[in-house]
Design a protein around this motif. Structure first.
Motif, PDB file in Angstrom:
ATOM      1  N   ALA A 149       0.848  -1.186   0.000  1.00 23.69           N
ATOM      2  CA  ALA A 149       0.000   0.000   0.000  1.00 23.69           C
ATOM      3  C   ALA A 149       0.885   1.239   0.000  1.00 23.69           C
ATOM      4  O   ALA A 149       1.968   1.242   0.596  1.00 23.69           O
ATOM      5  CB  ALA A 149      -0.920   0.011   1.216  1.00 23.69           C
ATOM      6  N   ARG A 150       0.423   2.271  -0.678  1.00 23.75           N
ATOM      7  CA  ARG A 150       1.102   3.573  -0.672  1.00 23.75           C
ATOM      8  C   ARG A 150       0.176   4.550   0.040  1.00 23.75           C
ATOM      9  O   ARG A 150      -0.856   4.946  -0.505  1.00 23.75           O
ATOM     10  CB  ARG A 150       1.401   4.026  -2.095  1.00 23.75           C
ATOM     11  N   LEU A 151       0.553   4.908   1.260  1.00 26.97           N
ATOM     12  CA  LEU A 151      -0.310   5.730   2.099  1.00 26.97           C
ATOM     13  C   LEU A 151       0.276   7.124   2.267  1.00 26.97           C
ATOM     14  O   LEU A 151       1.483   7.320   2.098  1.00 26.97           O
ATOM     15  CB  LEU A 151      -0.485   5.067   3.468  1.00 26.97           C
ATOM     16  N   PRO A 152      -0.565   8.109   2.617  1.00 21.96           N
ATOM     17  CA  PRO A 152      -0.047   9.466   2.814  1.00 21.96           C
ATOM     18  C   PRO A 152       1.096   9.493   3.822  1.00 21.96           C
ATOM     19  O   PRO A 152       1.114   8.727   4.796  1.00 21.96           O
ATOM     20  CB  PRO A 152      -1.275  10.225   3.340  1.00 21.96           C
ATOM     21  N   ALA A 153       2.052  10.387   3.589  1.00 21.58           N
ATOM     22  CA  ALA A 153       3.251  10.451   4.418  1.00 21.58           C
ATOM     23  C   ALA A 153       2.936  10.692   5.889  1.00 21.58           C
ATOM     24  O   ALA A 153       3.678  10.246   6.775  1.00 21.58           O
ATOM     25  CB  ALA A 153       4.184  11.540   3.893  1.00 21.58           C
ATOM     26  N   GLU A 154       1.841  11.395   6.165  1.00 22.44           N
ATOM     27  CA  GLU A 154       1.517  11.734   7.552  1.00 22.44           C
ATOM     28  C   GLU A 154       0.777  10.615   8.282  1.00 22.44           C
ATOM     29  O   GLU A 154       0.461  10.729   9.482  1.00 22.44           O
ATOM     30  CB  GLU A 154       0.679  13.010   7.603  1.00 22.44           C
ATOM     31  N   THR A 155       0.487   9.502   7.609  1.00 21.86           N
ATOM     32  CA  THR A 155      -0.246   8.397   8.238  1.00 21.86           C
ATOM     33  C   THR A 155       0.536   7.837   9.425  1.00 21.86           C
ATOM     34  O   THR A 155       1.710   7.491   9.306  1.00 21.86           O
ATOM     35  CB  THR A 155      -0.496   7.266   7.219  1.00 21.86           C
ATOM     36  N   ALA A 156      -0.124   7.737  10.573  1.00 27.26           N
ATOM     37  CA  ALA A 156       0.502   7.148  11.766  1.00 27.26           C
ATOM     38  C   ALA A 156       0.314   5.636  11.709  1.00 27.26           C
ATOM     39  O   ALA A 156      -0.788   5.123  11.948  1.00 27.26           O
ATOM     40  CB  ALA A 156      -0.132   7.721  13.028  1.00 27.26           C
ATOM     41  N   ILE A 157       1.367   4.930  11.379  1.00 34.60           N
ATOM     42  CA  ILE A 157       1.266   3.481  11.204  1.00 34.60           C
ATOM     43  C   ILE A 157       2.634   2.870  11.443  1.00 34.60           C
ATOM     44  O   ILE A 157       3.666   3.497  11.151  1.00 34.60           O
ATOM     45  CB  ILE A 157       0.741   3.152   9.780  1.00 34.60           C
ATOM     46  N   GLY A 158       2.675   1.662  11.999  1.00 37.06           N
ATOM     47  CA  GLY A 158       3.955   1.024  12.290  1.00 37.06           C
ATOM     48  C   GLY A 158       3.872  -0.479  12.177  1.00 37.06           C
ATOM     49  O   GLY A 158       2.779  -1.075  12.161  1.00 37.06           O
ATOM     50  N   ALA A 159       5.017  -1.121  12.094  1.00 36.93           N
ATOM     51  CA  ALA A 159       5.094  -2.577  11.987  1.00 36.93           C
ATOM     52  C   ALA A 159       4.446  -3.225  13.202  1.00 36.93           C
ATOM     53  O   ALA A 159       4.599  -2.759  14.335  1.00 36.93           O
ATOM     54  CB  ALA A 159       6.545  -3.009  11.855  1.00 36.93           C
ATOM     55  N   GLY A 160       3.696  -4.300  12.962  1.00 36.87           N
ATOM     56  CA  GLY A 160       3.003  -5.015  14.015  1.00 36.87           C
ATOM     57  C   GLY A 160       1.590  -4.534  14.264  1.00 36.87           C
ATOM     58  O   GLY A 160       0.812  -5.204  14.972  1.00 36.87           O
ATOM     59  N   GLN A 161       1.226  -3.412  13.686  1.00 31.19           N
ATOM     60  CA  GLN A 161      -0.100  -2.829  13.907  1.00 31.19           C
ATOM     61  C   GLN A 161      -1.168  -3.601  13.124  1.00 31.19           C
ATOM     62  O   GLN A 161      -0.961  -3.983  11.968  1.00 31.19           O
ATOM     63  CB  GLN A 161      -0.085  -1.367  13.466  1.00 31.19           C
ATOM     64  N   GLU A 162      -2.324  -3.846  13.760  1.00 29.86           N
ATOM     65  CA  GLU A 162      -3.456  -4.464  13.073  1.00 29.86           C
ATOM     66  C   GLU A 162      -4.300  -3.363  12.419  1.00 29.86           C
ATOM     67  O   GLU A 162      -4.635  -2.369  13.062  1.00 29.86           O
ATOM     68  CB  GLU A 162      -4.299  -5.273  14.052  1.00 29.86           C
ATOM     69  N   VAL A 163      -4.602  -3.543  11.147  1.00 29.91           N
ATOM     70  CA  VAL A 163      -5.354  -2.534  10.393  1.00 29.91           C
ATOM     71  C   VAL A 163      -6.419  -3.222   9.553  1.00 29.91           C
ATOM     72  O   VAL A 163      -6.447  -4.455   9.432  1.00 29.91           O
ATOM     73  CB  VAL A 163      -4.419  -1.718   9.460  1.00 29.91           C
ATOM     74  N   THR A 164      -7.286  -2.427   8.964  1.00 33.83           N
ATOM     75  CA  THR A 164      -8.175  -2.924   7.912  1.00 33.83           C
ATOM     76  C   THR A 164      -7.904  -2.114   6.652  1.00 33.83           C
ATOM     77  O   THR A 164      -7.578  -0.924   6.721  1.00 33.83           O
ATOM     78  CB  THR A 164      -9.656  -2.803   8.300  1.00 33.83           C
TER      79      THR A 164
END
Length: 334
Positions: A306-321
């Motif tokens: 996925a290519r997400l906006p630069a300001e997206t708060a996201i990190g390895a190990g995180q559960e997302v949909t």
């Protein structure tokens, strides 16, 4: 309308290795064509055949309707810019640019005048009396371009001309190459393995693989609707998943998408994946790339990009949909 360049059923081998297999291609006047493919795909061999440095085992090359297949490089209406520029270090920039005219017997006053005019075209009018070692890499590249263009070729061949430049200069030269090509109106045929370079420069992209043409067309069409699985993976990034067609839909591990008979896979571009939606996933990697974040996530047995906006708060190990824009899904046949 007759094509400027016609490559007809061209095949070639080096020993037991087949490097081109029945390549047929037509290129138009004023076009900027990029031959794109990995190492060993045959693109440089094809360029060498166009330039007259190789004679194909089979097939022929026509330029402006003239059969040039067995014609020497100096006799055909082409000029070549090599990656190392091949400038004469002992000659001035003006003498380097005018060298092709000198070989054609043009008197010095005329060739100097034309060299100055061509240096002006490439933005180096003040460098006429300098030596190559006094110029930057990008400036030497433009001198090599001027030297090739001054002989007024019908076709200019460029063999990975930007490969030795750093990223910032390479992007600057991409803009300059495109502008110069539009200004002089000569057809350019440019070899590269860099997909971003191909999309920045070309109005006609030819994707090659194992000596064959996989796909060709405008950069927009080849990227958005690639003809083959190889093109989908080489021309940008994709997540490719298998599927089964039933009632005009293809069922995949990532959902159902409209499809036609014969479809076997779906390719998803990372920019068409967004946060929030029906697909549960676990983030495995995040790479910050300035204007966006390149996110790798695992959903079931599929690794999704996925290519997400630069300001997206996201990190390895995180559960997302995640959700996929179905309108941009690329359905591929075997």
């Amino acid at each position: 309308m007759t094509a400027l360049v016609s490559i007809e059923d061209v095949s070639h081998s080096f020993g037991a290795t087949r490097v081109l297999e029945a390549v047929t291609l037509a290129l138009e006047q004023d076009s900027y064509t990029v031959l794109l493919g990995p190492s060993g795909s045959g693109k440089t061999t094809l360029l060498s055949i166009l330039g007259g440095f190789l004679t194909p085992e089979r097939g022929r090359v026509l330029i402006k309707g003239m059969d040039c297949t067995g014609m020497a490089p100096a006799k055909r209406p082409t000029a070549t810019v090599f990656q190392d520029y091949a400038l004469f270090p002992h000659m001035s920039i003006g003498a380097n640019v005018g060298f092709g005219l000198r070989m054609r017997g043009v008197a010095r006053p005329e060739r100097d005048e034309r060299a100055r005019a061509m240096l002006d075209v490439v933005g180096l009018a003040s460098s006429f009396g300098r030596k190559p070692h006094q110029l930057s890499g990008g400036q030497r590249q433009r001198v090599a371009l001027a030297r090739a263009l001054i002989v007024e070729p019908a076709v200019l061949l460029l063999d990975e001309p930007l490969g030795a430049l750093d990223l910032k200069l390479r992007r600057q030269m991409q803009d300059e190459l495109k502008a110069i090509q539009k200004r002089v109106g000569t057809a350019f045929i440019h070899v590269t393995h860099d997909q971003e370079e191909a999309m920045a420069l070309a109005d006609h992209v030819v994707v090659m693989n194992h000596g064959r043409i996989e796909d060709q067309g405008t950069p927009e069409r080849v990227y958005a609707r690639p003809a083959t699985r190889f093109t989908a993976t080489f021309m940008g990034e994709s997540t490719i998943v298998p599927g089964t067609v039933f009632n005009s839909m293809i069922d995949t591990p990532l959902g159902r998408f409209p499809a036609s008979p014969g479809a076997a896979h779906v390719a998803i571009r990372p920019e068409h994946v967004s946060l929030g939606g029906p697909i549960p996933a676990v983030v495995t990697d995040v790479v910050y790339q300035g204007s966006f974040k390149r996110v790798t996530a695992r959903t079931g047995h599929v690794t999704l990009l996925a290519r997400l906006p630069a300001e997206t708060a996201i990190g390895a190990g995180q559960e997302v949909t995640l959700s996929i824009n179905a309108a941009h899904a690329i359905v591929l046949k075997d």
